[in-house]
Design an enzyme around this catalytic site. Structure first.
Site, short mmCIF file in Angstrom:
data_model
loop_
_atom_site.label_atom_id
_atom_site.label_comp_id
_atom_site.label_asym_id
_atom_site.label_seq_id
_atom_site.Cartn_x
_atom_site.Cartn_y
_atom_site.Cartn_z
N ASP A 101 0.85 -1.20 0.00
CA ASP A 101 0.00 0.00 0.00
C ASP A 101 0.88 1.25 0.00
OD1 ASP A 101 -2.14 -1.70 0.24
OD2 ASP A 101 -2.26 -1.48 2.42
N1 URA Z 1 -1.16 -5.98 3.84
C1 URA Z 1 -1.69 -4.74 3.86
O1 URA Z 1 -2.73 -4.51 4.43
N2 URA Z 1 -1.01 -3.77 3.21
C2 URA Z 1 0.18 -3.97 2.59
O2 URA Z 1 0.76 -3.02 2.05
C3 URA Z 1 0.70 -5.27 2.59
C4 URA Z 1 0.00 -6.26 3.23
#
Ligand code: URA
Length: 231
Positions: A101
């Site tokens: 993310d």
């Molecule tokens: N899980 C999440 O919620 N976000 C990420 O960036 C990676 C794994």
């Protein structure tokens, strides 16, 4: 390999642009001007385009310490992408192995080898990923068994696969998962009534983010690191 294809592979030019460069007498092989796009090039040939020697770029494997604020996409109108952190030729051929993310930091792999990235990110191969998680509410010990048994994520039919939680502090834990669903870690904590405040990926398979790779820095994977990812 045909000369025009060789030029495309080295430069990212299209076939028609490569053909045009040949017709414009910009291409030599071993010092001789060439006119036929269909000519075969062998590995020992020295091909020059407009005075610059062309070299095939082999498959590339990088690890990046992703900072917050960068997006794992090829382009985005509103945010910088992780590719803007790379100073590489033909960067448009590279893709990320899975995604983090925008606000997640940590280890991210990038490559132009589609088979390799598929093997690492496909749930079938169970490559573990370890995240350091900081939460809004205290992490209670029952989270260990809940995550080990699997939790139901909102809008999904199957529970998550068994995951290992190591509680480090009241609001800090290491979570190792073996699949890669959308926003998985954040949704797992939401499923047990908590909220992820900060997320950092420390490890993919046997490969740990090196302490000397600062945020925003990247480097090629070594042969030993590639072997670690083979499992
Ligand atoms: N899980 C999440 O919620 N976000 C990420 O960036 C990676 C794994």
């Amino acid at each position: 390999m045909r000369l025009d294809k060789f030029i495309c592979d080295c430069t990212g030019l299209t076939r028609s642009q490569a053909g045009k460069a040949i017709r414009q007498k910009l291409v030599t092989i071993n010092g001789e001007l060439v006119k036929q796009a269909a000519l075969q090039v062998t590995p020992s040939d020295q091909v020059m385009l407009d005075g610059e020697q062309l070299q095939l770029i082999g498959l590339r494997y990088f690890m990046l310490h992703k900072p917050a604020g960068y997006i794992c996409a090829n382009d985005d109108p509103d945010h910088p992408t992780v590719f803007t952190l790379l100073d590489e030729p033909l960067v448009e051929r590279l893709h990320t192995v899975g995604r983090l993310d925008m606000d997640t930091t940590g280890i991210l792999l990038l490559t132009d080898d589609g088979q390799w990235s598929h093997r690492i990110s496909s749930p079938k191969h169970h490559v573990a990923k370890t995240y350091r998680v900081w939460t809004a509410d205290a992490i209670t010990p029952d989270a260990i068994s809940l995550f080990a048994e699997g939790v139901m994520l909102r809008g999904e039919k199957d529970p998550t696969k068994t995951a290992e939680l190591e509680i480090i502090g009241e609001h800090e834990a290491l979570l190792t998962i073996h699949e890669g669903r959308y926003h998985q870690v954040k949704r797992m904590f939401a499923a047990i009534g908590n909220k992820v405040e900060q997320l950092h990926r420390e490890k993919i398979g046997g490969l740990q983010l090196p302490a000397d790779l600062a945020e925003g820095e990247y480097r090629q994977l070594t042969a030993a690191e590639l072997a670690l990812l083979k499992g």
